[in-house]
Design an enzyme around this catalytic site. Sequence first.
Site, short mmCIF file in Angstrom:
data_model
loop_
_atom_site.label_atom_id
_atom_site.label_comp_id
_atom_site.label_asym_id
_atom_site.label_seq_id
_atom_site.Cartn_x
_atom_site.Cartn_y
_atom_site.Cartn_z
N LYS A 177 0.84 -1.21 0.00
CA LYS A 177 0.00 0.00 0.00
C LYS A 177 0.87 1.25 0.00
O LYS A 177 0.57 2.24 -0.69
CB LYS A 177 -0.93 -0.02 1.22
CG LYS A 177 -1.79 1.23 1.41
CD LYS A 177 -2.96 1.32 0.43
CE LYS A 177 -3.56 2.70 0.29
NZ LYS A 177 -4.45 3.20 1.23
N SER A 246 -6.14 11.08 -6.59
CA SER A 246 -5.63 10.55 -5.32
C SER A 246 -5.94 11.55 -4.20
O SER A 246 -6.20 12.73 -4.46
CB SER A 246 -4.12 10.34 -5.40
OG SER A 246 -3.46 11.59 -5.36
O1 KPL Z 1 -4.89 5.54 -1.16
C1 KPL Z 1 -5.05 6.20 -2.17
C2 KPL Z 1 -5.10 7.66 -2.01
O2 KPL Z 1 -5.58 8.36 -2.92
O3 KPL Z 1 -4.67 8.14 -0.96
C3 KPL Z 1 -5.13 5.53 -3.52
C4 KPL Z 1 -6.49 5.73 -4.13
C5 KPL Z 1 -4.92 4.06 -3.35
C6 KPL Z 1 -4.08 6.06 -4.46
O4 KPL Z 1 -2.80 5.98 -3.96
#
Ligand code: KPL
Length: 300
Positions: A177, A246
């Site tokens: 992540k 994002s």
């Molecule tokens: O976690 C995310 C964000 O926008 O903070 C995603 C959608 C996964 C993109 O990094």
Amino acid sequence: MEVLVYGAGALGSLVGGLLARAHDVTLVGRDPHMRRVRDDGLRIDGAVEAHVRPRALTDGSHRSADLALVTTKAYDIASAARALATGEYDVVCSLQNGLTEERLVAALEPPVLAGTTSHGARLIDPGHVRCTGVGEIAVGALTGGMDPLAARINRVFADAGVAATAAADMPRRRYEKLAVNAGINGPSALARVTNGETVGGPAGGVAREAAREVARIARAEGIDLADADAVDAVERVADETAANRSSMAEDVAAGRRTEVDAIYGAVTERADVRGTSVPTARTLAAVIRAWETGQGLRNE
Ligand code: KPL
């Protein structure tokens, strides 16, 4: 099941709102959003539609629940931990960006589980959140292995019709992540483009290289994350959330502080300790911090 969602911004409201279809949910967030949820309920539209009436508070101190989900921005982790330490919870689980769980473990007595999610959420108006993409939720022990509490949290999600996984490989998933956030968030915020345009366009090389750097740190910490798997994760999430912006792109567009420290700071700090080279993460961190400084959002 009683669930407290600490940090009911876009993502916390979406997850809490979905859980409220089956559980007794208390959201803790800010006015005017909380006031509107109290008066008219919470409306969810987009990829999922619901209208629910969770409890909505602006002060999350001295509460109790079976489960506390932490969904604040990563830079609010210290105040979240302080407030949660005054309450009573069977288990606490973070669904934040960045590697924040250690801070909760240090401050709280109840067991803390790690969580990741790739759900897309946007706060449209007070009381109204849009699900911009149904993602994946995974919860599990911070140190890995199967934890019965993760299976219990999994059932809480399942009872509300939310797909989740009780994961035995959370250490790897947390870094995966982090690789996704490092790959997508900075480049998309600087280029002001969607997740799909970030990875599919001229910034794609930067996104992939940032993900490889995170994989290198993970391996230096003994976690088995291959470069190719980190890059695959970035490409998969960019594909699944192609039309979304994002959270960092949204923050920059709104002139708000970003999660640069929790994402790129986490990478560069670990690189300093391990003697690993992460030039892309350092460059992205410096440029985003320069933007925050120019906006008067930080003093450096
Ligand atoms: O976690 C995310 C964000 O926008 O903070 C995603 C959608 C996964 C993109 O990094």
